[in-house]
Design a protein around this motif. Sequence first.
Motif, mmCIF file in Angstrom:
data_model
loop_
_atom_site.group_PDB
_atom_site.id
_atom_site.type_symbol
_atom_site.label_atom_id
_atom_site.label_comp_id
_atom_site.label_asym_id
_atom_site.label_seq_id
_atom_site.Cartn_x
_atom_site.Cartn_y
_atom_site.Cartn_z
ATOM 1 N N VAL A 190 91.477 5.066 -10.273
ATOM 2 C CA VAL A 190 91.945 6.175 -9.444
ATOM 3 C C VAL A 190 90.755 7.033 -9.019
ATOM 4 C CG1 VAL A 190 93.227 8.348 -9.534
ATOM 5 C CG2 VAL A 190 94.309 6.226 -10.307
ATOM 6 N N VAL A 209 88.998 6.605 -5.659
ATOM 7 C CA VAL A 209 89.657 7.030 -4.423
ATOM 8 C C VAL A 209 89.208 8.453 -4.093
ATOM 9 C CG1 VAL A 209 91.865 7.427 -3.280
ATOM 10 C CG2 VAL A 209 91.647 5.571 -4.952
ATOM 11 N N PRO A 213 91.255 11.853 -4.856
ATOM 12 C CA PRO A 213 92.275 11.155 -5.650
ATOM 13 C C PRO A 213 93.620 11.878 -5.695
ATOM 14 C CG PRO A 213 90.781 12.335 -7.099
ATOM 15 C CD PRO A 213 90.260 12.557 -5.703
ATOM 16 N N ILE A 248 96.020 8.128 -2.963
ATOM 17 C CA ILE A 248 96.077 6.933 -3.810
ATOM 18 C C ILE A 248 97.051 5.920 -3.196
ATOM 19 C CG2 ILE A 248 96.699 6.062 -6.092
ATOM 20 C CD1 ILE A 248 95.847 8.866 -7.160
#
Length: 519
Positions: free
Chosen positions: A325, A328, A331, A336
């Motif tokens: 995660v 990203v 996040p 996501i």
Amino acid sequence: MGSRQVTSSDLAAVLGPDALGRFGLPGRITVAGLGISGISAARALAGLGARVTVVDNGDGDAHRARAAELAELGIEVRLGHLPDGARAGETLPEGTELVVTSPGWQPESPLFVAAAAAGVDVVGDVEVAWRLRGAGAELRAARGAAADGRAPAGPAEWLAITGTNGKTTTTQMLASILTAAGLRTAAVGNIGTPIIDVVLGEQEYDVLAVELSSYQLHWAPSLRVHSAAVLNLAPDHLDWHGSMQAYAADKGRIYEGNRVACVYNVADKATEDLVVEADVEEGCRAIGFTLGAPGPSMLGVVDGILVDRAFVENRQKNAQELAEVADVNPPAPHNIANALAAAALARAFGVEPRAVRDGLRDFRPDAHRVAYVDEVASVTYIDDSKATNTHAAEASLAAFEPVVWIAGGLAKGATFDELVKNAAKRLRGAVLIGADRALIADALARHAPEVPVVDLDRTDTGAMLAAVREAAALAEPGDTVLLAPACASMDMFANYNKRGDAFADAVRELAAENAADTV
């Protein structure tokens, strides 16, 4: 991107006089709109040998300058009012066999009504680009080896993305992943260079990440892509489509004829319904993405890891780690979800897990999309000016807590009760700006009466600084001041970019004032 404008000599010299018919196009074509996509279509079609007429109701200096450039290519342009008093953009030129429209023209436009009465089809620039993929491949083959030394690749595959929110970010994420896999790619469609110029340009591509709006899909009847995703569905552009049902149906066109994967959002059943209704090729799979633990034929999240249970052996029991995660950026939950959708399309194209991770790490979001601006007096300031509707604002609000919310602008017919009900517990306060701020104020009064609200009744250039100062006064250390307007910007700003810039400038001024006070 490596593409360049197509010229008549490029097409006519290489493709031959029968090119129009070979690529499913007639000889007399009217192009509606003298914008970027309209000019691109007119140039390409004239280069193929079509007799092209461009029509537009505008008649300003910019329109006349563009018309003069097209006239040099033998393209007729009709602007403003015609000699008989009729408007050029509402009158079908005699002999027209096909109308190519710019995306924003509404289906009930008089020009299209006249076309329907005459039995003339109306398509968009995406449809033209789809039909001309083979033409682009022929042009590049005639030029020989690509700039990178590789042999011409033929028509690039299309991986397509639509949805109410997140399209651009997901498309760019997908392009980053494909690049990390060593593939020649670009993010195209509803962003960047006109897609016709990309299809016919010199640059070789293996696969394109294609963002498609509901407008573009409405006018693309023969589109049949490798794989596609619908990220989400929420009421938007209903003034154009006429109803939520029609809007959803146009979004669902992206799945028609898919060969490998139809990617849907597990949390948004309407997207799965569109997959069920689509007529796809034999063997095409439905692939879900979820922020929870994925079932078979899904991608999801387990213990902070993005995992794939769709494109693995024995997906009933096995899962493949793709990324963390933390890979990203940012996040936030909705981002996501964007990453999972992009990963699903990349995996459908055969991309290895490592490239998914590397592509997500390399990706940098555009400005004004949940963008960190600064921290002032232990309060974080986030710019999500791109949140121009309630669905986008709800996703943004869900990523932070507690929040002082700056919202308002042009509502475009939206209602705010559901948004406020879902966000109420996260709100420290709200500062409302813009023409339709009263609609948000009323929803806050009904569903979050305990939340303090500042109604800022001003539209001058200092309004955003005033809004930021009011938000700072409401915020406590550890809070987030979030610009997520849930509205369009044009009542106060030229576009959402200018609105976001004004917010960032105001935060920087606040920071400077705070620094001076602490000296």
